[in-house]
Design a protein around this motif. Structure first.
Motif, PDB file in Angstrom:
ATOM      1  N   PRO A   1      46.218  44.371  43.580  1.00 29.05           N
ATOM      2  CA  PRO A   1      44.924  44.268  42.904  1.00 29.05           C
ATOM      3  C   PRO A   1      44.574  42.814  42.629  1.00 29.05           C
ATOM      4  N   ALA A   2      43.277  42.538  42.546  1.00 29.59           N
ATOM      5  CA  ALA A   2      42.787  41.198  42.237  1.00 29.59           C
ATOM      6  C   ALA A   2      41.536  41.335  41.382  1.00 29.59           C
ATOM      7  N   ILE A   3      41.166  40.238  40.742  1.00 32.08           N
ATOM      8  CA  ILE A   3      39.976  40.225  39.903  1.00 32.08           C
ATOM      9  C   ILE A   3      38.746  40.101  40.793  1.00 32.08           C
ATOM     10  N   ARG A   4      37.767  40.949  40.537  1.00 27.91           N
ATOM     11  CA  ARG A   4      36.528  40.926  41.314  1.00 27.91           C
ATOM     12  C   ARG A   4      35.578  39.867  40.730  1.00 27.91           C
TER      13      ARG A   4
ATOM     14  N   ASP B   1      34.430  34.115  38.967  1.00 29.79           N
ATOM     15  CA  ASP B   1      33.349  33.169  38.675  1.00 29.79           C
ATOM     16  C   ASP B   1      33.625  32.346  37.411  1.00 29.79           C
ATOM     17  N   ARG B   2      34.853  31.883  37.279  1.00 29.35           N
ATOM     18  CA  ARG B   2      35.205  31.100  36.094  1.00 29.35           C
ATOM     19  C   ARG B   2      35.616  29.676  36.457  1.00 29.35           C
ATOM     20  N   GLY B   3      35.597  29.348  37.745  1.00 30.36           N
ATOM     21  CA  GLY B   3      36.072  28.038  38.165  1.00 30.36           C
ATOM     22  C   GLY B   3      37.580  28.057  38.298  1.00 30.36           C
ATOM     23  N   GLY B   4      38.086  27.472  39.372  1.00 31.71           N
ATOM     24  CA  GLY B   4      39.527  27.466  39.588  1.00 31.71           C
ATOM     25  C   GLY B   4      40.021  28.795  40.120  1.00 31.71           C
ATOM     26  N   GLU B   5      41.318  28.864  40.325  1.00 29.48           N
ATOM     27  CA  GLU B   5      41.932  30.072  40.862  1.00 29.48           C
ATOM     28  C   GLU B   5      42.134  31.107  39.758  1.00 29.48           C
ATOM     29  N   PRO B   6      41.739  32.367  39.983  1.00 29.17           N
ATOM     30  CA  PRO B   6      41.992  33.397  38.986  1.00 29.17           C
ATOM     31  C   PRO B   6      43.492  33.691  38.896  1.00 29.17           C
ATOM     32  N   PRO B   7      43.959  34.185  37.767  1.00 25.09           N
ATOM     33  CA  PRO B   7      45.392  34.455  37.634  1.00 25.09           C
ATOM     34  C   PRO B   7      45.833  35.643  38.486  1.00 25.09           C
ATOM     35  N   GLU B   8      47.098  35.624  38.844  1.00 22.58           N
ATOM     36  CA  GLU B   8      47.733  36.805  39.434  1.00 22.58           C
ATOM     37  C   GLU B   8      48.149  37.731  38.292  1.00 22.58           C
TER      38      GLU B   8
ATOM     39  N   ALA C   1      53.017  47.820  30.429  1.00 28.82           N
ATOM     40  CA  ALA C   1      53.562  46.481  30.697  1.00 28.82           C
ATOM     41  C   ALA C   1      52.587  45.738  31.595  1.00 28.82           C
ATOM     42  N   ILE C   2      52.249  44.515  31.215  1.00 27.91           N
ATOM     43  CA  ILE C   2      51.310  43.688  31.959  1.00 27.91           C
ATOM     44  C   ILE C   2      51.913  42.302  32.127  1.00 27.91           C
ATOM     45  N   ALA C   3      51.805  41.758  33.325  1.00 26.34           N
ATOM     46  CA  ALA C   3      52.255  40.391  33.596  1.00 26.34           C
ATOM     47  C   ALA C   3      51.095  39.590  34.161  1.00 26.34           C
ATOM     48  N   VAL C   4      50.934  38.358  33.675  1.00 22.96           N
ATOM     49  CA  VAL C   4      49.904  37.442  34.160  1.00 22.96           C
ATOM     50  C   VAL C   4      50.583  36.123  34.490  1.00 22.96           C
ATOM     51  N   ALA C   5      50.294  35.586  35.666  1.00 20.18           N
ATOM     52  CA  ALA C   5      50.975  34.368  36.114  1.00 20.18           C
ATOM     53  C   ALA C   5      50.103  33.623  37.116  1.00 20.18           C
ATOM     54  N   GLU C   6      50.499  32.396  37.429  1.00 19.18           N
ATOM     55  CA  GLU C   6      49.853  31.658  38.503  1.00 19.18           C
ATOM     56  C   GLU C   6      50.406  32.095  39.854  1.00 19.18           C
ATOM     57  N   ALA C   7      51.658  32.523  39.871  1.00 16.56           N
ATOM     58  CA  ALA C   7      52.316  32.945  41.113  1.00 16.56           C
ATOM     59  C   ALA C   7      52.194  34.455  41.298  1.00 16.56           C
ATOM     60  N   THR C   8      52.441  34.912  42.509  1.00 12.97           N
ATOM     61  CA  THR C   8      52.507  36.341  42.794  1.00 12.97           C
ATOM     62  C   THR C   8      53.545  36.992  41.897  1.00 12.97           C
ATOM     63  N   ILE C   9      53.208  38.147  41.333  1.00 12.66           N
ATOM     64  CA  ILE C   9      54.118  38.807  40.408  1.00 12.66           C
ATOM     65  C   ILE C   9      53.921  40.314  40.469  1.00 12.66           C
TER      66      ILE C   9
END
Length: 248
Positions: A101-104, A107-114, A125-133
């Motif tokens: 899944p990805a964020i649709r 439109d916030r500037g920069g790369e959206p989080p993984e 359980a939820i994980a948010v990161a810059e890298a694939t997770i």
């Protein structure tokens, strides 16, 4: 409020990838109205899935999990949880529209989080990161469920579980299963690609799989690429609580 657990697996001098992990329990007293309209913040696909869940408790767990994900991502993107939408990336195995899944339209500037999300029972359980997770949480199964799934695992996993003491088998199976689900979500290929093809009693080639502190009766794990060194902060409360949808 953060959990007492905050840790890193990086050697001194390595670049850290910050990972936020939320393991939260659905609050008591928040219920969907039986047969009522679904929450307006679910998208069309989510509403269809919600309607297809036969049990009321399952529908409530689904709605809470999908609010929790929006709450966390809305905080990360500095926007309203209700404005967060999702899409599916192509599957790396077959190219179908059922990958990670990805964020649709962030439109916030920069790369959206993984990100990755899992729910079991009344926990999410939820994980948010810059890298694939990928992340997974599972409640302890029954011994009968363990016996039913054992033949479908990798032979080395079957051997390892077969040698575990009887009073530890259910817990260890749940831990192994969360490792498999976390890998399946991180790769975007689903459980078919890891069920009996990948031995997760150790670290898989190219990946790191880590166990997480989970509530009693649950196990949780997450997976990231082996090149990633993480600094993990765990949270036990959502940035924004779920709206009250109906009175129980």
């Amino acid at each position: 409020m953060t959990h007492d657990l905050k840790w890193s697996d990086a050697p001194p001098g390595e670049v850290l990838d910050r990972v936020g992990i939320w393991i939260v329990r659905a609050p008591a007293g928040q219920r969907l109205a039986p047969g009522g309209e679904p929450p307006d913040w679910l998208d069309e696909k989510e509403r269809s899935r919600l309607a297809a869940i036969p049990q009321q408790s399952g529908r409530e767990a689904y709605a809470f999990a999908h609010w929790a994900l929006r709450s966390v991502l809305g905080s990360s993107l500095d926007c309203s949880p209700k404005s967060v939408g999702f899409l599916r990336q192509p599957c790396p195995g077959c190219g179908g529209a059922h990958g990670r899944p990805a964020i649709r339209d962030p439109d916030r500037g920069g790369e959206p989080p993984e990100f990755s999300m899992s729910h079991s029972g009344d926990h999410v359980a939820i994980a948010v990161a810059e890298a694939t997770i990928g992340i997974d949480i599972e409640s302890h199964p029954t011994p009968e469920s363990v016996a039913g799934y054992l033949p479908f695992l990798h032979p080395r996993e079957q051997q390892w579980l077969g040698a575990r003491p009887a009073d530890e088998l259910v817990r260890d199976f749940a831990r192994l299963w969360t490792r498999k689900e976390a890998m399946a979500k991180a790769t975007g290929q689903g459980m078919a690609a890891v069920m009996n093809r990948l031995d997760l009693t150790g670290q898989p080639l190219g990946w790191r799989v880590r166990q997480l502190l989970a509530p009693p009766g649950y196990e949780a794990s997450f997976a990231v690429p082996a090149s990633v060194h993480v600094e993990v902060t765990m949270y036990e409360e959502l940035p924004e609580p779920m709206p009250v949808l109906a009175q129980a």
